[in-house]
Design an enzyme around this catalytic site. Structure first.
Site, PDB file in Angstrom:
ATOM      1  N   LYS A  16      56.193  41.970  40.169  1.00 46.59           N
ATOM      2  CA  LYS A  16      55.651  42.700  39.021  1.00 46.59           C
ATOM      3  C   LYS A  16      56.718  43.501  38.295  1.00 46.59           C
ATOM      4  O   LYS A  16      56.674  43.664  37.082  1.00 46.59           O
ATOM      5  CB  LYS A  16      54.518  43.631  39.453  1.00 46.59           C
ATOM      6  CG  LYS A  16      53.231  42.902  39.751  1.00 46.59           C
ATOM      7  CD  LYS A  16      52.047  43.852  39.730  1.00 46.59           C
ATOM      8  CE  LYS A  16      50.762  43.107  40.031  1.00 46.59           C
ATOM      9  NZ  LYS A  16      49.612  44.009  40.133  1.00 46.59           N
TER      10      LYS A  16
ATOM     11  N   LYS B 198      45.694  37.032  36.165  1.00 51.11           N
ATOM     12  CA  LYS B 198      45.207  37.722  34.967  1.00 51.11           C
ATOM     13  C   LYS B 198      46.318  37.884  33.938  1.00 51.11           C
ATOM     14  O   LYS B 198      46.060  38.024  32.750  1.00 51.11           O
ATOM     15  CB  LYS B 198      44.743  39.128  35.342  1.00 51.11           C
ATOM     16  CG  LYS B 198      43.458  39.197  36.102  1.00 51.11           C
ATOM     17  CD  LYS B 198      43.275  40.622  36.605  1.00 51.11           C
ATOM     18  CE  LYS B 198      41.970  40.787  37.314  1.00 51.11           C
ATOM     19  NZ  LYS B 198      41.914  42.053  38.047  1.00 51.11           N
TER      20      LYS B 198
ATOM     21  N   LYS C  64      50.206  31.067  41.183  1.00 51.56           N
ATOM     22  CA  LYS C  64      48.790  31.397  41.373  1.00 51.56           C
ATOM     23  C   LYS C  64      48.115  31.679  40.021  1.00 51.56           C
ATOM     24  O   LYS C  64      48.776  32.123  39.078  1.00 51.56           O
ATOM     25  CB  LYS C  64      48.623  32.563  42.348  1.00 51.56           C
ATOM     26  CG  LYS C  64      48.967  33.907  41.803  1.00 51.56           C
ATOM     27  CD  LYS C  64      48.487  35.044  42.707  1.00 51.56           C
ATOM     28  CE  LYS C  64      48.833  36.351  41.998  1.00 51.56           C
ATOM     29  NZ  LYS C  64      48.418  37.552  42.627  1.00 51.56           N
TER      30      LYS C  64
HETATM   31  P1  AMP Z   1      43.471  41.321  41.153  1.00 52.01           P
HETATM   32  O1  AMP Z   1      43.169  40.329  40.073  1.00 52.01           O
HETATM   33  O2  AMP Z   1      44.929  41.335  41.485  1.00 52.01           O
HETATM   34  O3  AMP Z   1      42.883  42.683  40.954  1.00 52.01           O
HETATM   35  O4  AMP Z   1      42.775  40.729  42.465  1.00 52.01           O
HETATM   36  C1  AMP Z   1      41.434  40.950  42.833  1.00 52.01           C
HETATM   37  C2  AMP Z   1      41.067  40.073  44.014  1.00 52.01           C
HETATM   38  O5  AMP Z   1      41.133  38.684  43.650  1.00 52.01           O
HETATM   39  C3  AMP Z   1      42.008  40.221  45.227  1.00 52.01           C
HETATM   40  O6  AMP Z   1      41.254  40.121  46.420  1.00 52.01           O
HETATM   41  C4  AMP Z   1      42.938  39.048  45.080  1.00 52.01           C
HETATM   42  O7  AMP Z   1      43.493  38.639  46.309  1.00 52.01           O
HETATM   43  C5  AMP Z   1      42.009  37.981  44.516  1.00 52.01           C
HETATM   44  N1  AMP Z   1      42.763  36.997  43.719  1.00 52.01           N
HETATM   45  C6  AMP Z   1      43.488  37.238  42.595  1.00 52.01           C
HETATM   46  N2  AMP Z   1      44.046  36.098  42.123  1.00 52.01           N
HETATM   47  C7  AMP Z   1      43.659  35.105  42.979  1.00 52.01           C
HETATM   48  C8  AMP Z   1      43.902  33.689  43.036  1.00 52.01           C
HETATM   49  N3  AMP Z   1      44.640  33.081  42.112  1.00 52.01           N
HETATM   50  N4  AMP Z   1      43.353  33.000  44.050  1.00 52.01           N
HETATM   51  C9  AMP Z   1      42.583  33.606  44.986  1.00 52.01           C
HETATM   52  N5  AMP Z   1      42.317  34.937  44.993  1.00 52.01           N
HETATM   53  C10 AMP Z   1      42.842  35.685  44.005  1.00 52.01           C
END
Ligand code: AMP
Ligand code: TRP
Length: 339
Positions: free
Chosen positions: A118, A205, A202
């Site tokens: 990041k 967002k 991956k």
């Molecule tokens: P975040 O978008 O970083 O706030 O992530 C929120 C939740 O979604 C966390 O538990 C992450 O591990 C999960 N997550 C985010 N991106 C992925 C992805 N590409 N595949 C699986 N889980 C994800």
């Protein structure tokens, strides 16, 4: 009250209110939370304090916070049984994060790969908050002495750090068993959903390409177009799951199909063995629309009544505060702060 008597099974997880919620968030995290509500007390947090570790517009942060709450509910979280709340409304998170900043070691944080990703090349200019981010995450979990943390695969390293911090606190202060070792739950067939443009990155967002992810807010037509344009390779679909090795885009699409349909990879590969991607993609688009469409529609309905969402979040924060109160009182005592 003994320290051990406070231990009871409890789920904690959270999502940052930044960017667009996508299929990875759903399949890797939120979908797996729904059945847990029947098993133990659950807290599902909107981690707005984590969101400000990079610049976000304040008005957008408010909107996104409501949007995540609406998404939780639209995906099947029941705001009566589970506690849905914004992190910033429960001051224990910030208070405990400071204490844990003094327990965690710089060397531990230096090993966190997400910070490196990041912060990018200009690490000197990253916020201190971005660096300390995993300590705040440990505080989120430990302020409730949560025992189970369902997350996607990318959060595994942060969970390991939370366990190390819990252990060091217990050792340093001679309070064996005060903090439990929170268990990461990395569930479902797709703990790591990959980008539709690059099967080795991956789904995220923050990816600048809208075609890399399926947002929970996408129209049926957006979903169809994105899946149609999803990157593949020139080979037909393989006839065994082993044939997906070294074919990251094909493996990702089969994984998404498996997660959405509840079927095994074997049975899907068996059905499409030797086929071209076009027919498979059109079935995958139908499946995705059948899952995401109703979630999107429920989210839109919920977002029309902001006052109702704010009330849910406020009540959730009240309930969360109640849980942290005795835990924080004990922590202050352990650390030596005057009561
Ligand atoms: P975040 O978008 O970083 O706030 O992530 C929120 C939740 O979604 C966390 O538990 C992450 O591990 C999960 N997550 C985010 N991106 C992925 C992805 N590409 N595949 C699986 N889980 C994800
Ligand atoms: N860091 C997590 C993410 O980006 C979100 C998060 C913050 C979280 N605090 C948490 C997840 C506590 C589980 C438990 O995905």
């Amino acid at each position: 009250m003994t320290d051990k008597a406070l231990h009871k099974p409890l789920v904690f997880s959270g999502v940052q209110p930044t960017g667009n919620l996508h299929l990875g968030n759903y399949l890797g995290a939120i979908k797996n939370w729904v059945p847990m509500q029947d098993e133990m007390p659950c807290l599902f947090c909107v981690v707005d304090m984590h969101a400000i570790t990079v610049w976000v517009d304040p008005a957008e942060l408010r909107e996104k916070t409501r949007e995540i709450a609406a998404a939780y509910i639209a995906c099947g979280i029941d705001a009566e049984r589970a506690i849905i709340f914004p992190q910033s409304r429960v001051s224990a998170h910030a208070e405990l994060a400071w204490i844990l900043n003094c327990v965690a070691r710089v060397g531990w944080l230096n090993r966190m790969t997400q910070f490196k990703e990041k912060a990018g090349k200009n690490r000197e200019n990253a916020s201190v908050g971005l660096y300390a981010y995993p300590v705040l995450m440990a505080a989120d979990i430990l302020a409730y002495r949560a025992t189970h943390v369902p997350v996607g695969e990318d959060q595994k390293q942060h969970l390991e750090l939370a366990r190390d911090i819990a252990q060091k606190f217990n050792n340093d202060y001679g309070v064996e068993d005060f903090f439990p070792q929170p268990e990461p739950l990395i569930l479902g067939p797709t703990p790591r959903v990959m980008s539709l443009r690059d099967g080795t990155a991956k789904m995220s967002k923050s990816d600048p390409s809208e075609f890399s992810r399926i947002n929970l807010s996408d129209s049926n037509d957006d979903i169809l177009q994105k899946i149609r344009k999803a990157k593949t390779d020139p080979e037909p679909l393989p006839d065994t799951p082993e044939g997906l090795e070294a074919r990251p885009e094909a493996a990702n699409l089969i994984g998404i199909f498996a997660a959405l349909s509840g079927r095994s990879r074997e049975s899907i590969v068996g059905q499409y063995a030797g086929a071209q991607f076009s027919g498979f993609k059109s079935e995958l688009a139908d499946l995705t629309i059948a899952t995401i469409g109703p979630i999107r529609d429920r989210m839109q309905r919920l977002l029309k009544d902001k006052a109702a969402l704010d009330q849910i979040l406020e009540r959730g924060a009240d309930r969360a505060r109640e849980i942290t109160r005795p835990v924080m009182a004990r922590i202050r005592e352990i650390v030596g702060f005057l009561g």
